[in-house]
Design a protein around this motif. Structure first.
Motif, PDB file in Angstrom:
ATOM      1  N   GLY A   1       0.798  -1.223   0.000  1.00 41.79           N
ATOM      2  CA  GLY A   1       0.000   0.000   0.000  1.00 41.79           C
ATOM      3  C   GLY A   1       0.825   1.264   0.000  1.00 41.79           C
ATOM      4  O   GLY A   1       0.399   2.301  -0.533  1.00 41.79           O
ATOM      5  N   HIS A   2       2.010   1.211   0.581  1.00 41.96           N
ATOM      6  CA  HIS A   2       2.882   2.383   0.539  1.00 41.96           C
ATOM      7  C   HIS A   2       3.438   2.559  -0.871  1.00 41.96           C
ATOM      8  O   HIS A   2       3.672   1.578  -1.593  1.00 41.96           O
ATOM      9  CB  HIS A   2       4.018   2.256   1.559  1.00 41.96           C
ATOM     10  CG  HIS A   2       3.538   2.447   2.962  1.00 41.96           C
ATOM     11  ND1 HIS A   2       3.269   3.679   3.502  1.00 41.96           N
ATOM     12  CD2 HIS A   2       3.254   1.547   3.938  1.00 41.96           C
ATOM     13  CE1 HIS A   2       2.856   3.542   4.736  1.00 41.96           C
ATOM     14  NE2 HIS A   2       2.834   2.251   5.035  1.00 41.96           N
ATOM     15  N   GLY A   3       3.621   3.800  -1.261  1.00 41.79           N
ATOM     16  CA  GLY A   3       4.067   4.078  -2.620  1.00 41.79           C
ATOM     17  C   GLY A   3       2.943   3.999  -3.633  1.00 41.79           C
ATOM     18  O   GLY A   3       3.181   4.079  -4.841  1.00 41.79           O
ATOM     19  N   THR A   4       1.710   3.861  -3.147  1.00 45.00           N
ATOM     20  CA  THR A   4       0.528   3.888  -4.004  1.00 45.00           C
ATOM     21  C   THR A   4      -0.352   5.055  -3.535  1.00 45.00           C
ATOM     22  O   THR A   4      -0.013   5.760  -2.583  1.00 45.00           O
ATOM     23  CB  THR A   4      -0.261   2.569  -3.904  1.00 45.00           C
ATOM     24  OG1 THR A   4      -0.948   2.517  -2.645  1.00 45.00           O
ATOM     25  CG2 THR A   4       0.674   1.366  -4.021  1.00 45.00           C
ATOM     26  N   ASN A   5      -1.519   5.216  -4.179  1.00 51.10           N
ATOM     27  CA  ASN A   5      -2.412   6.304  -3.765  1.00 51.10           C
ATOM     28  C   ASN A   5      -3.378   5.897  -2.659  1.00 51.10           C
ATOM     29  O   ASN A   5      -4.349   6.595  -2.371  1.00 51.10           O
ATOM     30  CB  ASN A   5      -3.191   6.847  -4.968  1.00 51.10           C
ATOM     31  CG  ASN A   5      -4.045   5.767  -5.638  1.00 51.10           C
ATOM     32  OD1 ASN A   5      -4.127   4.647  -5.155  1.00 51.10           O
ATOM     33  ND2 ASN A   5      -4.675   6.120  -6.756  1.00 51.10           N
ATOM     34  N   MET A   6      -3.107   4.779  -2.030  1.00 45.51           N
ATOM     35  CA  MET A   6      -3.906   4.314  -0.895  1.00 45.51           C
ATOM     36  C   MET A   6      -3.800   5.305   0.264  1.00 45.51           C
ATOM     37  O   MET A   6      -2.748   5.909   0.498  1.00 45.51           O
ATOM     38  CB  MET A   6      -3.396   2.942  -0.455  1.00 45.51           C
ATOM     39  CG  MET A   6      -4.183   2.295   0.645  1.00 45.51           C
ATOM     40  SD  MET A   6      -3.508   0.616   0.989  1.00 45.51           S
ATOM     41  CE  MET A   6      -4.637   0.098   2.276  1.00 45.51           C
ATOM     42  N   LEU A   7      -4.880   5.496   1.017  1.00 47.58           N
ATOM     43  CA  LEU A   7      -4.820   6.345   2.198  1.00 47.58           C
ATOM     44  C   LEU A   7      -3.909   5.698   3.241  1.00 47.58           C
ATOM     45  O   LEU A   7      -3.905   4.483   3.409  1.00 47.58           O
ATOM     46  CB  LEU A   7      -6.215   6.550   2.782  1.00 47.58           C
ATOM     47  CG  LEU A   7      -7.207   7.339   1.923  1.00 47.58           C
ATOM     48  CD1 LEU A   7      -8.552   7.438   2.645  1.00 47.58           C
ATOM     49  CD2 LEU A   7      -6.674   8.718   1.588  1.00 47.58           C
ATOM     50  N   LYS A   8      -3.147   6.536   3.948  1.00 45.60           N
ATOM     51  CA  LYS A   8      -2.176   6.033   4.918  1.00 45.60           C
ATOM     52  C   LYS A   8      -2.141   6.940   6.140  1.00 45.60           C
ATOM     53  O   LYS A   8      -2.543   8.099   6.072  1.00 45.60           O
ATOM     54  CB  LYS A   8      -0.761   6.001   4.313  1.00 45.60           C
ATOM     55  CG  LYS A   8      -0.677   5.431   2.916  1.00 45.60           C
ATOM     56  CD  LYS A   8       0.636   5.804   2.251  1.00 45.60           C
ATOM     57  CE  LYS A   8       0.589   5.515   0.766  1.00 45.60           C
ATOM     58  NZ  LYS A   8      -0.276   6.471   0.049  1.00 45.60           N
ATOM     59  N   THR A   9      -1.643   6.406   7.225  1.00 48.05           N
ATOM     60  CA  THR A   9      -1.283   7.235   8.376  1.00 48.05           C
ATOM     61  C   THR A   9       0.211   7.058   8.647  1.00 48.05           C
ATOM     62  O   THR A   9       0.787   6.020   8.340  1.00 48.05           O
ATOM     63  CB  THR A   9      -2.064   6.845   9.645  1.00 48.05           C
ATOM     64  OG1 THR A   9      -1.801   5.478   9.957  1.00 48.05           O
ATOM     65  CG2 THR A   9      -3.549   7.055   9.454  1.00 48.05           C
ATOM     66  N   TYR A  10       0.807   8.107   9.214  1.00 46.44           N
ATOM     67  CA  TYR A  10       2.201   8.032   9.655  1.00 46.44           C
ATOM     68  C   TYR A  10       2.278   8.494  11.098  1.00 46.44           C
ATOM     69  O   TYR A  10       1.424   9.250  11.579  1.00 46.44           O
ATOM     70  CB  TYR A  10       3.101   8.900   8.772  1.00 46.44           C
ATOM     71  CG  TYR A  10       3.454   8.263   7.455  1.00 46.44           C
ATOM     72  CD1 TYR A  10       4.569   7.431   7.332  1.00 46.44           C
ATOM     73  CD2 TYR A  10       2.674   8.482   6.321  1.00 46.44           C
ATOM     74  CE1 TYR A  10       4.898   6.835   6.122  1.00 46.44           C
ATOM     75  CE2 TYR A  10       2.991   7.891   5.107  1.00 46.44           C
ATOM     76  CZ  TYR A  10       4.106   7.072   5.015  1.00 46.44           C
ATOM     77  OH  TYR A  10       4.421   6.472   3.824  1.00 46.44           O
ATOM     78  N   LYS A  11       3.323   8.041  11.783  1.00 45.12           N
ATOM     79  CA  LYS A  11       3.470   8.366  13.195  1.00 45.12           C
ATOM     80  C   LYS A  11       4.935   8.548  13.541  1.00 45.12           C
ATOM     81  O   LYS A  11       5.829   8.120  12.802  1.00 45.12           O
ATOM     82  CB  LYS A  11       2.888   7.240  14.056  1.00 45.12           C
ATOM     83  CG  LYS A  11       3.661   5.921  13.929  1.00 45.12           C
ATOM     84  CD  LYS A  11       2.997   4.785  14.674  1.00 45.12           C
ATOM     85  CE  LYS A  11       3.740   3.472  14.450  1.00 45.12           C
ATOM     86  NZ  LYS A  11       3.069   2.315  15.075  1.00 45.12           N
ATOM     87  N   ARG A  12       5.174   9.197  14.675  1.00 46.92           N
ATOM     88  CA  ARG A  12       6.488   9.177  15.324  1.00 46.92           C
ATOM     89  C   ARG A  12       6.257   8.828  16.783  1.00 46.92           C
ATOM     90  O   ARG A  12       5.257   9.243  17.385  1.00 46.92           O
ATOM     91  CB  ARG A  12       7.236  10.502  15.171  1.00 46.92           C
ATOM     92  CG  ARG A  12       6.567  11.717  15.786  1.00 46.92           C
ATOM     93  CD  ARG A  12       7.552  12.886  15.827  1.00 46.92           C
ATOM     94  NE  ARG A  12       6.941  14.145  16.227  1.00 46.92           N
ATOM     95  CZ  ARG A  12       6.718  14.522  17.477  1.00 46.92           C
ATOM     96  NH1 ARG A  12       7.029  13.693  18.471  1.00 46.92           N
ATOM     97  NH2 ARG A  12       6.178  15.692  17.757  1.00 46.92           N
ATOM     98  N   VAL A  13       7.191   8.064  17.352  1.00 46.85           N
ATOM     99  CA  VAL A  13       6.991   7.527  18.698  1.00 46.85           C
ATOM    100  C   VAL A  13       8.289   7.613  19.494  1.00 46.85           C
ATOM    101  O   VAL A  13       9.371   7.299  18.990  1.00 46.85           O
ATOM    102  CB  VAL A  13       6.530   6.050  18.643  1.00 46.85           C
ATOM    103  CG1 VAL A  13       6.277   5.516  20.051  1.00 46.85           C
ATOM    104  CG2 VAL A  13       5.276   5.904  17.784  1.00 46.85           C
ATOM    105  N   ASN A  14       8.178   8.030  20.745  1.00 43.90           N
ATOM    106  CA  ASN A  14       9.260   7.937  21.737  1.00 43.90           C
ATOM    107  C   ASN A  14       8.779   6.995  22.814  1.00 43.90           C
ATOM    108  O   ASN A  14       7.693   7.203  23.375  1.00 43.90           O
ATOM    109  CB  ASN A  14       9.576   9.305  22.339  1.00 43.90           C
ATOM    110  CG  ASN A  14      10.189  10.252  21.344  1.00 43.90           C
ATOM    111  OD1 ASN A  14       9.534  10.666  20.385  1.00 43.90           O
ATOM    112  ND2 ASN A  14      11.436  10.607  21.563  1.00 43.90           N
ATOM    113  N   ALA A  15       9.563   5.954  23.126  1.00 43.31           N
ATOM    114  CA  ALA A  15       9.029   4.912  23.999  1.00 43.31           C
ATOM    115  C   ALA A  15      10.062   4.338  24.953  1.00 43.31           C
ATOM    116  O   ALA A  15      11.270   4.383  24.706  1.00 43.31           O
ATOM    117  CB  ALA A  15       8.455   3.773  23.148  1.00 43.31           C
ATOM    118  N   ILE A  16       9.544   3.795  26.061  1.00 40.39           N
ATOM    119  CA  ILE A  16      10.255   2.821  26.871  1.00 40.39           C
ATOM    120  C   ILE A  16       9.537   1.496  26.635  1.00 40.39           C
ATOM    121  O   ILE A  16       8.426   1.277  27.130  1.00 40.39           O
ATOM    122  CB  ILE A  16      10.232   3.162  28.368  1.00 40.39           C
ATOM    123  CG1 ILE A  16      10.922   4.496  28.649  1.00 40.39           C
ATOM    124  CG2 ILE A  16      10.907   2.044  29.177  1.00 40.39           C
ATOM    125  CD1 ILE A  16      10.797   4.959  30.093  1.00 40.39           C
TER     126      ILE A  16
END
Length: 319
Positions: free
Chosen positions: A213-228
């Motif tokens: 799905g990435h690199g296509t016109n499909m809807l996507k979400t992106y995130k950034r995370v800081n974690a323990i």
């Protein structure tokens, strides 16, 4: 080129807290984004939960097996989920593999119903990473990969200023890139690199990972995370510990989108993203999202502000 994404009617995705870790996440709306990128100064990880309840004897005590793991990563979700970035991991120092985590190293985890590159290291033939299928449910595979620890040019330390990006080089694939903007000037990191004769810090590019799905016109979400992240605790109640991950500084964070054939960067701010701190907001010190850059400063300290201050006083005074 920076340009504000306007007139977007997409809904923000509802967030649910996932057990077994302490994490701050910023998640985008669903849209035909082309990737995510951001500049970050790596935090100082004061790990204080070890196997057999042992106590650390130095700032980052890699002679002990740690049960808390500092991780900083980006992710994308099209058909399935991917998490890629840096995790505090073991290192080869003085020709020996450390017992516990010592340096930030690249990792990538992807879920796919397509191609996977599972397999072990094969350094002689240029395969410098291993990839393990964590589980396989009816052909949907959860794959975790990490670069071999012998490449100290890809050891990143507290205070290093890096540019991380996650983009699609071709349909249904993702690639992680880490660019070194500035090597740390923190005394701890300067002395660490000198003491263990680490190679000159270099940029890193991961192998392509399957991500349908990435690199296509499909809807996507992106995130950034800081974690323990917590060893053997995924999906369970997060353990309250004295570990502190201090001052991760996102100078900026942008989502990439295309308009009239041109790729633009738009700040990942509260207009097109939602943030959450799990499992308890009292375990975090988080600055307001910068409306113009998507930047943010994050400290994770599960014990809370009073306990954290008392702990650091005790910690520094005994050495």
């Amino acid at each position: 080129m920076i340009k504000i994404l306007k007139d977007v009617n997409a809904n923000k995705v509802k967030q649910v807290c996932f057990g077994g870790a302490w994490y701050h996440k910023v998640m985008s709306i669903e849209y035909d984004f082309k990737g995510i990128m951001g500049d970050i100064t790596l935090p100082m990880p004061y790990i204080n939960r070890f196997k057999d309840d042992k106590e650390p004897t130095k700032l980052i005590d890699f002679d002990l097996k740690n049960l808390d793991v500092s991780s900083i990563y980006m992710g994308g979700h099209a058909k399935h989920e991917s998490d890629v970035g840096l995790a505090l991991g073991r290192a080869i120092l003085n020709e020996k593999v450390t017992e516990g985590s010592a340096v930030y190293r690249p990792f990538w985890r992807y879920i796919t119903d397509g191609f996977d590159d599972a397999g072990s290291y094969d350094l002689a033939n240029g395969r410098n990473y291993s990839a393990t299928i964590l589980n396989d449910k009816n052909g949907i595979k959860n794959v975790y990969a990490m670069y071999h620890p012998s490449f100290s040019e890809y050891y990143y330390l507290p205070g290093d200023r890096l540019r991380m990006s996650l983009t699609s080089p071709k349909p249904d694939y993702l690639v992680l890139k880490i660019e070194v903007l500035e090597v740390s000037k923190l005394p701890y990191s300067v002395e660490f690199r000198k003491k263990y004769n680490l190679k000159e810090t270099k940029d890193f590019t991961s192998p392509m990972m399957s991500s349908p799905g990435h690199g296509t016109n499909m809807l996507k979400t992106y995130k950034r995370v800081n974690a323990i992240d917590q060893v053997s605790n995924e999906g369970k109640e997060a353990i309250v510990s004295n570990t502190v991950i201090e001052n991760a500084i996102w100078e900026n964070c942008y989502l990439l989108y295309e308009e009239n054939g041109i790729i633009y960067q738009t700040p990942m701010n509260e207009e097109i993203a939602v943030e959450m701190s799990c499992p308890n907001v009292k375990g975090f010190i988080v600055s307001e999202l910068n409306i113009e850059t998507g930047g943010q400063k994050i400290t994770i300290r599960p014990k809370g502000i009073l306990e954290w201050k008392n702990y650091l006083f005790y910690y520094y005074c005994r050495f």
